[in-house]
Design an enzyme around this catalytic site. Structure first.
Site, mmCIF file in Angstrom:
data_model
loop_
_atom_site.group_PDB
_atom_site.id
_atom_site.type_symbol
_atom_site.label_atom_id
_atom_site.label_comp_id
_atom_site.label_asym_id
_atom_site.label_seq_id
_atom_site.Cartn_x
_atom_site.Cartn_y
_atom_site.Cartn_z
ATOM 1 N N GLU A 174 0.860 -1.201 0.000
ATOM 2 C CA GLU A 174 0.000 0.000 0.000
ATOM 3 C C GLU A 174 0.883 1.234 0.000
ATOM 4 O O GLU A 174 1.660 1.459 0.926
ATOM 5 C CB GLU A 174 -0.894 -0.016 1.244
ATOM 6 C CG GLU A 174 -1.736 1.233 1.406
ATOM 7 C CD GLU A 174 -2.489 1.253 2.740
ATOM 8 O OE1 GLU A 174 -2.804 0.176 3.289
ATOM 9 O OE2 GLU A 174 -2.742 2.367 3.251
ATOM 10 N N ARG A 226 -0.351 10.348 0.807
ATOM 11 C CA ARG A 226 -0.082 11.468 1.712
ATOM 12 C C ARG A 226 0.994 12.407 1.223
ATOM 13 O O ARG A 226 1.193 13.480 1.780
ATOM 14 C CB ARG A 226 0.415 10.901 3.050
ATOM 15 C CG ARG A 226 -0.685 10.659 4.012
ATOM 16 C CD ARG A 226 -0.144 9.824 5.141
ATOM 17 N NE ARG A 226 -0.913 8.620 5.206
ATOM 18 C CZ ARG A 226 -0.741 7.674 6.115
ATOM 19 N NH1 ARG A 226 0.211 7.791 7.014
ATOM 20 N NH2 ARG A 226 -1.499 6.632 6.124
ATOM 21 N N THR A 283 -4.736 5.899 2.007
ATOM 22 C CA THR A 283 -5.184 7.263 2.296
ATOM 23 C C THR A 283 -6.032 7.807 1.136
ATOM 24 O O THR A 283 -5.895 8.961 0.720
ATOM 25 C CB THR A 283 -4.007 8.225 2.608
ATOM 26 O OG1 THR A 283 -2.951 7.510 3.250
ATOM 27 C CG2 THR A 283 -4.444 9.335 3.553
ATOM 28 N N LYS A 333 -10.634 -2.153 6.872
ATOM 29 C CA LYS A 333 -9.439 -1.823 7.643
ATOM 30 C C LYS A 333 -9.930 -1.371 9.020
ATOM 31 O O LYS A 333 -10.880 -0.587 9.102
ATOM 32 C CB LYS A 333 -8.711 -0.692 6.916
ATOM 33 C CG LYS A 333 -7.671 0.057 7.722
ATOM 34 C CD LYS A 333 -6.917 1.019 6.821
ATOM 35 C CE LYS A 333 -5.977 1.906 7.632
ATOM 36 N NZ LYS A 333 -4.963 2.557 6.790
HETATM 37 C C1 3PG Z 1 -1.895 3.849 8.038
HETATM 38 O O1 3PG Z 1 -1.810 4.674 7.175
HETATM 39 O O2 3PG Z 1 -2.633 2.884 7.945
HETATM 40 C C2 3PG Z 1 -1.081 4.028 9.236
HETATM 41 O O3 3PG Z 1 -0.495 5.268 9.292
HETATM 42 C C3 3PG Z 1 -0.031 2.992 9.349
HETATM 43 O O4 3PG Z 1 0.118 2.906 10.677
HETATM 44 P P1 3PG Z 1 1.525 2.662 11.378
HETATM 45 O O5 3PG Z 1 2.460 3.711 10.830
HETATM 46 O O6 3PG Z 1 1.236 2.840 12.827
HETATM 47 O O7 3PG Z 1 1.948 1.256 11.004
#
Ligand code: 3PG
Length: 217
Positions: free
Chosen positions: A45, A49, A73, A139
């Site tokens: 993924e 961002r 995102t 999710k």
């Molecule tokens: C996401 O975008 O799903 C999270 O920011 C990932 O989370 P983590 O950085 O705590 O693994």
């Protein structure tokens, strides 16, 4: 994975962990994805961002044929269109709004087949909204602070049809406790691509982290 669209089932079950990667320099995207694939984590993924996110997806989808690259995102119609145009095989969102549901209906159709998509949920009402929109693969975000494994167990009682990809705050050490739950198909996390390793081009370290995570299956 050029030339074919995976199902959401394939996205969630090909590997136990989906690396969540925020790319700041699109030049790193291909070697980074290749290292994750070598380590056994082909489902990747790339978050939207950063300005480099879309270009990273485009390059991986063209140049790393064994990767299944998706967009994270995904917040609105613009993101859906840009991600699909860049070749994202699936999408992930931290939440789910009625505007996003409409955008997925308008732009997420692939010759009658829906773009594989994991909406984010954190409560029973959000789970119900996701299911009403046709999504029972979700999710859980942010997984750790919203209740972690206890929340998944609690939500699984009224909603046995839900399958989760918990993400947010999960580490190499805690991933296994999530993966042990029958309702959890995979977990997401950013620990596979530490900032310093990516900046140094230390792809061996990324590959090694991926290999350890892939063994959690
Ligand atoms: C996401 O975008 O799903 C999270 O920011 C990932 O989370 P983590 O950085 O705590 O693994």
């Amino acid at each position: 994975m050029t030339g074919q669209t995976p199902t959401i089932e394939t996205v969630m079950t090909t590997a136990p962990v989906i690396p969540v990667v925020t790319v700041t320099d699109a030049e790193t995207a291909v070697p980074l994805a290749a290292a994750l694939v070598r380590g056994g984590l082909p489902v990747i993924e790339i978050t939207l961002r950063t300005p480099a996110g879309i270009e990273a997806i485009r390059r991986i989808s063209r140049e790393v044929p064994d990767a299944i690259v998706g967009a994270g995102t995904v917040l609105n119609a613009r993101d859906v269109v840009a991600a699909r145009e860049a070749g994202a095989a699936f999408g992930v969102s931290p939440g789910l709004t009625s505007a996003l549901i409409a955008a997925l209906a308008d732009h997420g159709d692939d010759g009658g087949r829906r773009w594989p998509f994991l909406p984010g949920i954190a409560t029973a009402s959000e789970a119900m909204a996701a299911m009403e929109a046709g999504y029972d693969r979700v999710k859980l975000f942010p997984a750790t602070v919203t209740g972690g494994t206890a929340l998944i167990k609690a939500l699984s009682a009224p909603f046995p049809q839900l399958r989760f990809c918990p993400t947010g705050g999960i580490t190499a050490e805690t991933a296994g406790s999530f993966l042990n739950l029958p309702a959890v198909a995979c977990v997401g996390g950013s620990w596979l691509t530490p900032k310093d390793a990516v900046e140094a081009g230390d792809w061996q370290r990324v590959e090694d982290l991926a290999r350890t995570a892939a063994a959690l299956a």
